[in-house]
Scaffold this active site. Structure first.
Site, short mmCIF file in Angstrom:
data_model
loop_
_atom_site.label_atom_id
_atom_site.label_comp_id
_atom_site.label_asym_id
_atom_site.label_seq_id
_atom_site.Cartn_x
_atom_site.Cartn_y
_atom_site.Cartn_z
CB THR A 1 47.84 33.59 45.58
OG1 THR A 1 49.09 34.01 45.03
CG2 THR A 1 47.08 34.85 45.95
CG ASP A 2 53.27 33.10 46.19
OD1 ASP A 2 52.45 33.59 45.37
OD2 ASP A 2 54.38 32.67 45.85
CD GLU A 3 50.55 36.63 42.40
OE1 GLU A 3 50.21 37.78 42.08
OE2 GLU A 3 50.59 35.69 41.59
CE LYS B 1 42.84 33.97 45.87
NZ LYS B 1 41.75 32.97 45.60
CE1 TYR C 1 44.35 36.20 41.90
CE2 TYR C 1 46.73 36.44 42.13
CZ TYR C 1 45.59 35.65 42.18
OH TYR C 1 45.69 34.33 42.54
P1 NAD Z 1 41.69 29.88 36.64
O1 NAD Z 1 41.53 31.31 36.23
O2 NAD Z 1 42.33 28.93 35.70
O3 NAD Z 1 40.26 29.26 36.99
C1 NAD Z 1 39.31 29.95 37.75
C2 NAD Z 1 37.98 29.22 37.59
O4 NAD Z 1 37.01 29.93 38.37
C3 NAD Z 1 37.46 29.19 36.16
O5 NAD Z 1 36.97 27.90 35.85
C4 NAD Z 1 36.33 30.20 36.15
O6 NAD Z 1 35.30 29.91 35.22
C5 NAD Z 1 35.83 30.11 37.59
N1 NAD Z 1 35.16 31.34 38.02
C6 NAD Z 1 35.63 32.61 37.92
N2 NAD Z 1 34.73 33.48 38.39
C7 NAD Z 1 33.68 32.74 38.84
C8 NAD Z 1 32.43 33.07 39.43
N3 NAD Z 1 32.09 34.33 39.67
N4 NAD Z 1 31.59 32.06 39.75
C9 NAD Z 1 31.92 30.77 39.51
N5 NAD Z 1 33.08 30.40 38.93
C10 NAD Z 1 33.95 31.38 38.60
O7 NAD Z 1 42.44 29.93 38.04
P2 NAD Z 1 43.52 28.95 38.66
O8 NAD Z 1 44.86 29.35 38.20
O9 NAD Z 1 43.06 27.55 38.48
O10 NAD Z 1 43.40 29.36 40.20
C11 NAD Z 1 42.46 28.73 41.05
C12 NAD Z 1 42.59 29.31 42.45
O11 NAD Z 1 43.92 29.10 42.93
C13 NAD Z 1 42.34 30.81 42.52
O12 NAD Z 1 41.64 31.08 43.70
C14 NAD Z 1 43.74 31.42 42.56
O13 NAD Z 1 43.73 32.65 43.24
C15 NAD Z 1 44.48 30.35 43.33
N6 NAD Z 1 45.93 30.25 43.03
C16 NAD Z 1 46.38 30.15 41.74
C17 NAD Z 1 47.74 30.02 41.49
C18 NAD Z 1 48.27 29.86 40.08
O14 NAD Z 1 49.50 29.87 39.88
N7 NAD Z 1 47.44 29.68 39.07
C19 NAD Z 1 48.65 30.01 42.56
C20 NAD Z 1 48.15 30.12 43.87
C21 NAD Z 1 46.77 30.23 44.09
P1 TYD Z 2 52.15 35.18 35.50
O1 TYD Z 2 52.18 33.82 34.85
O2 TYD Z 2 51.19 36.20 35.00
O3 TYD Z 2 51.99 34.93 37.07
P2 TYD Z 2 52.09 36.00 38.31
O4 TYD Z 2 52.08 37.37 37.79
O5 TYD Z 2 50.84 35.66 39.07
O6 TYD Z 2 53.35 35.64 39.02
O7 TYD Z 2 53.60 35.82 35.38
C1 TYD Z 2 54.76 35.14 35.88
C2 TYD Z 2 55.93 36.10 35.71
O8 TYD Z 2 56.16 36.27 34.30
C3 TYD Z 2 55.69 37.49 36.27
O9 TYD Z 2 56.90 37.98 36.82
C4 TYD Z 2 55.30 38.31 35.06
C5 TYD Z 2 56.07 37.65 33.92
N1 TYD Z 2 55.42 37.73 32.59
C6 TYD Z 2 56.14 38.22 31.50
O10 TYD Z 2 57.32 38.59 31.60
N2 TYD Z 2 55.50 38.29 30.28
C7 TYD Z 2 54.21 37.89 30.12
O11 TYD Z 2 53.67 38.01 28.99
C8 TYD Z 2 53.49 37.37 31.25
C9 TYD Z 2 52.07 36.92 31.13
C10 TYD Z 2 54.15 37.30 32.47
#
Ligand code: NAD
Ligand code: TYD
Length: 347
Positions: free
Chosen positions: A130-132, A159, A155
């Site tokens: 992630t960019d975070e 990562k 988080y």
């Molecule tokens: P998500 O929370 O929707 O899905 C995570 C999946 O991992 C779920 O299916 C869960 O059951 C599985 N999982 C969790 N713990 C596990 C374990 N111990 N063993 C096996 N499976 C397990 O997450 P997402 O949003 O789809 O993100 C997927 C990946 O992409 C993550 O690594 C996250 O850090 C990265 N990512 C997400 C975003 C975003 O905006 N969602 C952005 C950048 C990177």
């Molecule tokens: P989120 O979807 O949790 O992603 P991330 O924290 O990984 O960027 O949140 C996106 C943005 O929205 C973040 O600045 C937090 C804000 N946010 C709210 O203002 N209210 C909410 O209930 C949630 C879940 C997020």
């Protein structure tokens, strides 16, 4: 190729699994997921009968099971997405994030290394990040691949730690890896704890829209299918030992995004203008809230030819339509444990 995709039942993982299963009938795709609250096999119902697709229910933190699975299947490649992924949950339960994101990644790295010894030719460990990890930006500037890591939430710290271990395995054991660091994703099948699906669900239920702080936080949003396409490209064409940033070139302040979402919801639900906006409620800020994320995705554009294809207005509209057409999916995932989470987080 025998590709292990971890976290394939989650949001991004399900789009990646679908793309690979359909596009590459000659690859064997193994989706390993322990099905936490965020994992849902309903996301992949359409793939169940595909000959090149296998689901394995397992936990990446269970070293014995993971080692046995590697010994049995000899996975040639890994695309590692399994993670605890929600910042707010990491604030209340940081240890769960260390267990899955750090230790789980280590267990996979070790199993991959043990399976292939030093014979890594044609193999690849692809770590999705992630960019975070870069921390927060001020009002200007962009994250590049050389920006220093400076994570602020449990988080992002977990990562960042997993990224460091992947890189260390590359340096120390010549393990062939790539890492991509992506901005905020949105789209179909995202669990309604993240901003966009949470607010869609709340509008549908006439519940308040809890905007943290003053709402002037900025995120760079990318449509999930564009991320899956970037992953496909990076997996096939990326150089070992490299990191690529993936982003939407699409910055939105939270409050502006929420207003656009409200406007699109009103139109689609045939409600008078500004109906949904009345649900906006400013609430206590998230501790350690990063002000701004924005990605410079020039490297992946220049080197691999990737660019987002879907505009934000289009992607948001497609996403809302999907949630409106799949209210049963929303109802299924928001029953039970979700209610307890919601009570604790917001009420
Ligand atoms: P998500 O929370 O929707 O899905 C995570 C999946 O991992 C779920 O299916 C869960 O059951 C599985 N999982 C969790 N713990 C596990 C374990 N111990 N063993 C096996 N499976 C397990 O997450 P997402 O949003 O789809 O993100 C997927 C990946 O992409 C993550 O690594 C996250 O850090 C990265 N990512 C997400 C975003 C975003 O905006 N969602 C952005 C950048 C990177
Ligand atoms: P989120 O979807 O949790 O992603 P991330 O924290 O990984 O960027 O949140 C996106 C943005 O929205 C973040 O600045 C937090 C804000 N946010 C709210 O203002 N209210 C909410 O209930 C949630 C879940 C997020």
């Amino acid at each position: 190729m025998k590709i292990l995709i971890t976290g394939g039942a989650g949001f991004i993982g399900s789009h990646v699994v679908r793309l690979f299963v359909n596009k590459y009938p000659n690859y064997q795709i193994f989706n390993l997921d322990c099905l936490t609250y965020a994992g849902n096999l309903e996301n992949l119902k359409d793939l169940e009968r595909n000959a090149n697709y296998t689901f394995i229910k397992a936990d990446i933190t269970d070293e014995n099971v993971i080692n046995k699975l590697f010994a049995k299947h000899q996975f040639t490649d890994i695309i590692h997405l399994a993670a605890e992924s929600h910042v707010d949950r990491s604030i209340t339960d940081p240890l769960a994030f260390v267990k899955t994101n750090v230790i789980g990644t280590m267990i996979l790295l070790n199993a991959f290394k043990t399976t292939w010894q030093n014979n890594f030719e044609g193999k690849r460990f692809y770590h999705i990040s992630t960019d975070e990890v870069y921390g927060t930006l001020g009002e200007t500037g962009l994250f590049t691949e050389t920006t220093s890591y400076d994570p602020n939430s449990p988080y992002s710290a977990s990562k960042a730690s997993s990224d460091h271990f992947v890189r260390a395995f590359g340096e120390t054991y010549n393990l062939p890896y790539i890492i991509t660091n992506c901005s905020n994703n949105y789209g179909q099948n995202q669990f309604p704890e993240k901003l966009i699906p949470l607010f869609i669900n709340n509008i549908l239920n006439s519940k308040s829209l809890p905007v943290y702080g003053d709402g002037n936080y900025t995120r760079d949003w990318l449509y999930v299918k564009d991320h899956a396409l970037a992953i496909d490209l990076a997996f096939h064409k990326g150089k070992n030992g490299e990191t690529y940033n993936i982003g939407g070139f699409n910055e939105w302040k939270n409050i502006d995004l929420v207003k656009l979402l409200c406007q699109q919801m009103d139109e689609k639900l045939h409600k008078p203008i500004r109906t949904s906006e009345k649900l906006i409620t400013y609430v206590k800020d998230r501790p350690g809230h990063d002000l701004r994320y924005a990605i410079d995705a020039t490297k992946i554009k220049n080197e691999l030819g990737w660019e987002p294809a879907v505009t934000f207005e289009e992607g948001l509209s497609i996403t809302i339509d999907w949630y409106l057409e799949n209210e049963q999916w929303l109802n299924n995932v928001t029953s039970g444990a979700y209610q307890n989470y919601y009570q604790k987080q917001y009420i």
